[in-house]
Design an enzyme around this catalytic site. Structure first.
Site: not given
Ligand SMILES: *Cc1c(COP(=O)(O)O)cnc(C)c1O
Length: 360
Positions: A103, A172, A196
């Site tokens: 990511w 993030d 999540k």
């Molecule tokens: C799932 C995830 C993403 C991407 O998320 P989307 O909403 O599908 O774009 C980005 N960073 C992390 C750490 C993630 O777990």
């Protein structure tokens, strides 16, 4: 009688059953108004009330100070990979990024389209099994910001500490927000895709310090501009109304559970139990350095990979769903976000022990 399985999916992930039941009860006729939240104008008093309550509860859960804006945006966390440089990286400045896995690398690749990116540290020398210690980071003096991912959902690597830096931290937190307390004031910006630990997909939450607004590049699309989103209460256009509503129900549920402090206790017990079981077994293994292990996403391998299919089939048959590891990593992965309780961990561990006894 509920026949709901234990869903270990990395995302979209399990939601609290109580939240789904409440959404079900309110589905056709929200609070006696004769319509579903899905059918409400986002400009109506009722919907604005729902949206504001969600923000208020999130602010309360994370003690978000007044000088931070909370935005409810679309495009997922991935769109933030572009929005961040478009809003926070001036034409002649550099941004520092920390590479700890898939990511954070996606964020790096996207940011490079907009300006100079310095990868100040990388987990690559450890083969992404450990975090680079901050003493080794090569930060840029005067960097516009420092970006990192607090939890690498795929690799299973998580920061148990907050970096110390002069530049604003942009983090993030898609897969670990609300899993334990945090001090918002240590960050310039926090963002998280909802699917999540917050709610359904279609929504990304951004928490941004006010002084970072107003710096967007001239070419930044209106819809990607944080300042415009903030000025319009995240309703410059029609927001993801139902996802926002469900996120609000999750925030209420979290408050009923005792907030993020209570979640931390539960999540600690959950991950301790699972990692201890894996570490005490010769059949299962997790390769991540103990101090960098994720509380939320636990990748593990079977000693005999030829048994992977049988393991997954047996798990499915018992209602232990989505344990297959990410395609780039292989093996297994148990994502154990807030909505999964200790009962899910006990069911998983019991199955793993039984499988090892029979086939290991
Ligand atoms: C799932 C995830 C993403 C991407 O998320 P989307 O909403 O599908 O774009 C980005 N960073 C992390 C750490 C993630 O777990």
């Amino acid at each position: 009688m509920s026949n709901r399985a234990f869903n270990f999916c990395a995302g979209p992930a399990a939601l609290p059953e109580a939240v789904l039941k409440r959404a079900q009860a309110e589905m056709l006729d929200w609070h006696g108004k004769g319509l579903s939240v899905m059918e409400m104008s986002h400009r109506s008093d009722d919907y604005v009330g729902i949206a504001e309550a969600a923000e208020r509860n999130l602010r309360e859960l994370l003690s978000i100070p007044a000088h931070y804006k909370v935005l409810f945006l679309q495009g997922g966390a991935s769109q933030q990979f572009a929005e961040i440089p478009l809003n926070l990286l001036p034409e002649n400045a550099t941004a520092d990024y920390i590479d700890t896995g898939i990511w954070s690398r996606k964020a790096i690749d996207e940011a490079r389209r907009y300006g100079p990116v310095n990868v100040a540290a990388s987990a690559k020398p450890s083969n992404y099994m450990d975090l680079p210690a901050q003493a080794q980071w090569q930060l840029t003096p005067g960097a516009a910001y420092i970006h990192y991912a607090s939890n690498e959902t795929i690799g299973g690597l998580q920061f148990g500490w907050v970096p110390q830096a002069d530049a604003p931290l942009v983090v993030d937190m898609s897969s670990d927000i609300l899993s334990r307390p945090l001090d918002v004031t240590q960050f310039g910006m926090i963002y998280a895709g909802a699917q999540k630990n917050i709610g359904p997909s279609g929504l990304v939450v951004v928490i941004i310090r006010e002084d970072l607004l107003g710096k967007a590049r001239a070419v930044c699309p209106t819809m990607l501009n944080y300042t415009i989103a903030a000025e319009h209460g995240s309703m410059y256009n029609t927001p993801a109304t139902y996802s926002w509503y469900l996120a609000g129900l999750v925030f209420e549920w979290l408050k009923e559970q005792g907030g993020v402090g209570a979640m931390e206790q539960r999540n600690r017990a959950k991950k301790d139990r699972l990692y201890a079981f894996i570490d005490n077994s010769d059949f299962y293994s997790n390769p991540i350095a103990p101090a960098a292990r994720s509380w939320m996403n636990v990748p593990f391998r079977l000693a005999d990979e030829a048994l992977n299919k049988a393991f997954l089939a047996g798990a499915d048959a018992r209602g232990l769903l989505n344990l297959k590891g990410h395609r780039t990593v292989g093996g297994m992965r148990a994502s154990i976000y807030n909505a999964l309780g200790q009962d899910a961990i006990e069911a998983l561990v019991a199955y793993m022990a039984e499988f090892e006894k029979e086939r290991g």
